[in-house]
Write a protein that holds these residues in place. Structure first.
Motif, PDB file in Angstrom:
ATOM      1  N   SER A 165      22.994  -7.762  16.608  1.00  0.00           N
ATOM      2  CA  SER A 165      21.583  -7.986  16.913  1.00  0.00           C
ATOM      3  C   SER A 165      20.796  -7.883  15.609  1.00  0.00           C
ATOM      4  N   ALA A 212      25.063  -3.750  18.386  1.00  0.00           N
ATOM      5  CA  ALA A 212      23.628  -3.963  18.153  1.00  0.00           C
ATOM      6  C   ALA A 212      23.014  -2.921  17.208  1.00  0.00           C
ATOM      7  N   PHE A 213      23.597  -1.715  17.173  1.00  0.00           N
ATOM      8  CA  PHE A 213      22.989  -0.641  16.371  1.00  0.00           C
ATOM      9  C   PHE A 213      23.864  -0.207  15.193  1.00  0.00           C
ATOM     10  N   GLY A 222      19.051 -14.053  20.019  1.00  0.00           N
ATOM     11  CA  GLY A 222      19.296 -12.664  20.418  1.00  0.00           C
ATOM     12  C   GLY A 222      20.682 -12.537  21.038  1.00  0.00           C
ATOM     13  N   SER A 223      21.325 -11.387  20.835  1.00  0.00           N
ATOM     14  CA  SER A 223      22.678 -11.223  21.385  1.00  0.00           C
ATOM     15  C   SER A 223      22.656 -11.212  22.914  1.00  0.00           C
ATOM     16  N   ILE A 251      25.392 -12.069  25.998  1.00  0.00           N
ATOM     17  CA  ILE A 251      25.705 -11.091  27.058  1.00  0.00           C
ATOM     18  C   ILE A 251      25.556 -11.757  28.426  1.00  0.00           C
ATOM     19  N   TYR A 287      23.610  -0.074  27.652  1.00  0.00           N
ATOM     20  CA  TYR A 287      22.722  -1.206  27.899  1.00  0.00           C
ATOM     21  C   TYR A 287      23.171  -1.934  29.183  1.00  0.00           C
ATOM     22  N   ARG A 327      13.677 -12.778  17.785  1.00  0.00           N
ATOM     23  CA  ARG A 327      14.803 -13.099  18.668  1.00  0.00           C
ATOM     24  C   ARG A 327      15.955 -13.790  17.935  1.00  0.00           C
ATOM     25  N   ILE A 328      16.706 -13.003  17.208  1.00  0.00           N
ATOM     26  CA  ILE A 328      17.919 -13.543  16.584  1.00  0.00           C
ATOM     27  C   ILE A 328      19.074 -12.586  16.847  1.00  0.00           C
TER      28      ILE A 328
HETATM   29  C1  PLP Z   1      23.123  -2.259  23.120  1.00  0.00           C
HETATM   30  C2  PLP Z   1      22.294  -3.507  23.114  1.00  0.00           C
HETATM   31  N1  PLP Z   1      22.903  -4.675  22.970  1.00  0.00           N
HETATM   32  C3  PLP Z   1      22.214  -5.834  22.924  1.00  0.00           C
HETATM   33  C4  PLP Z   1      20.844  -5.837  23.077  1.00  0.00           C
HETATM   34  C5  PLP Z   1      20.130  -7.171  23.047  1.00  0.00           C
HETATM   35  O1  PLP Z   1      19.456  -7.311  21.832  1.00  0.00           O
HETATM   36  P1  PLP Z   1      19.029  -8.707  21.218  1.00  0.00           P
HETATM   37  O2  PLP Z   1      19.080  -9.725  22.293  1.00  0.00           O
HETATM   38  O3  PLP Z   1      17.667  -8.503  20.691  1.00  0.00           O
HETATM   39  O4  PLP Z   1      20.024  -9.010  20.116  1.00  0.00           O
HETATM   40  C6  PLP Z   1      20.159  -4.640  23.253  1.00  0.00           C
HETATM   41  C7  PLP Z   1      18.690  -4.620  23.411  1.00  0.00           C
HETATM   42  O5  PLP Z   1      18.062  -3.621  23.457  1.00  0.00           O
HETATM   43  C8  PLP Z   1      20.901  -3.427  23.260  1.00  0.00           C
HETATM   44  O6  PLP Z   1      20.307  -2.236  23.422  1.00  0.00           O
END
Ligand code: PLP
Length: 344
Positions: free
Chosen positions: A197, A172-173, A73-74, A78, A102, A208-209
């Motif tokens: 993400s 992520a989006f 997961g990203s 972070i 976020y 979770r990737i």
């Molecule tokens: C903007 C944003 N970045 C990163 C994430 C982390 O996502 P993930 O760890 O599933 O890649 C989220 C999770 O909701 C998010 O909203």
């Protein structure tokens, strides 16, 4: 203390005393339709996960980049990035972040001792950025949906290179947008990182990737930091197939566009415009802004009482709805209409 996001239905269900199975959970920005899980060979479950060159090749093709690291997961990046960057660039002490976005980004930079500077609708003044600073851009932003185009991002990237700073792009989006709206292709030095993400667009957040798109030096740093078994074998198998399946990806984009458009129209019908200001977002979520800031909190509660769970912003003044499928859209509309009535 852990930050609250969407999800965590169990807690909300207990609070409102409604069984988990009876909820319409729209509290996240995860696609409601997901990639089908392929057959996973027994040996993939039995063996330790290994470096998987075919998955890496599939990801490079999908993200249109030359280097990346696969992560759990990203969020893993972070969380770790601020500490790592502090060590790399001892003079770095300022970070610019979206005021709404976020919250894990701000939390992680704060924990590493950075001075946080928040920007609102416009990016921070480019000429005012300090030497060695970090600029975090969530593109498109969650929950505001705000998107900065590639040319603007390029200007910040160039400036941060001059300042020996770092641009962190959280995409992520972005999967629901045309591929050229991602910055992945432009990552070519140590002054820019892109986070991607997997779970949101492919509708498989549970596996979770995530990926870090970065230059070779950054990739080596994070590979060493994250260690050998970041992502389990079954998750790798699913992701590899999904990332290669361009036909499914196209269909998913169309589906999400149709569903989000239908949902936006429905929300515009049920929420009177004396109540709402605007609906923003992208094809993975819709954020409703209200004329009076306390409406969101009241509506959130009234919707929960009907087993409809959306995300009340941390600022408590907007509601974010994940995208629902056609068969549950009517339930959402009825619940929103009833909540509006109860509000007035
Ligand atoms: C903007 C944003 N970045 C990163 C994430 C982390 O996502 P993930 O760890 O599933 O890649 C989220 C999770 O909701 C998010 O909203």
């Amino acid at each position: 203390m852990a930050l609250m996001h969407g999800g965590q239905l169990q807690q909300v269900a207990e609070h409102y005393k409604i069984p988990m199975a009876d909820w319409l959970d729209l509290s996240t920005g995860i696609a409601p339709t997901c990639y089908s899980i392929p057959n996973i060979p027994l040996n993939v479950w039995q063996q330790l996960p290994q470096q998987n060159p075919t998955l890496i090749a599939a990801a490079k093709q999908y993200y249109q980049c030359s280097q990346l690291v696969i992560t759990n997961g990203s969020q893993a990046i972070i969380k770790a990035l601020p500490g790592v960057y502090r060590q790399k660039n001892a003079s770095s002490e300022d970070v610019y972040l979206p005021e709404r976005g976020y919250k894990e980004h701000a939390h992680a930079w704060k924990m590493a001792g950075y001075n946080l500077h928040f920007y609102r609708n416009a990016l921070p003044e480019i000429t005012a950025l300090s030497a060695g600073c970090v600029v975090v851009i969530i593109n498109p932003n969650n929950p505001t949906g705000q998107y900065f185009n590639v040319n603007i991002i390029k200007q910040y990237h160039q400036q941060l290179k001059q300042l020996n700073g770092l641009l962190v792009l959280d995409e992520a989006f972005v999967d629901v947008m045309p591929a050229e709206q991602s910055y992945c292709q432009q990552v070519n030095d140590s002054h820019c990182l892109v986070l991607r993400s997997f779970g949101k667009f492919f509708g498989l957040a549970g596996i979770r990737i995530g990926f870090l798109v970065a230059n070779n030096a950054w990739c080596k740093t994070f590979e060493a930091l994250l260690g050998p078994w970041q992502v389990n074998g079954p998750a790798q198998t699913v992701a590899e197939q999904a990332l290669c399946d361009t036909h499914w990806q196209e269909k998913q984009k169309q589906t999400l566009k149709q569903l989000s458009t239908a949902q936006e129209n429905k929300l515009l019908q049920v929420f009177p415009n004396t109540l709402i200001l605007a609906i923003k977002g992208c094809d993975l979520f819709l954020t409703v802004e209200f004329r009076q800031s306390d409406s969101a909190k009241k509506l959130y509660h009234l919707l929960c009482q009907q087993g409809v769970y959306c995300r009340l912003a941390d600022e408590q003044d907007t509601l974010r709805f994940g995208i629902t499928t056609a068969d549950t859209l009517e339930r959402l509309a009825i619940a929103c209409a009833k909540a509006c009535k109860q509000l007035s």
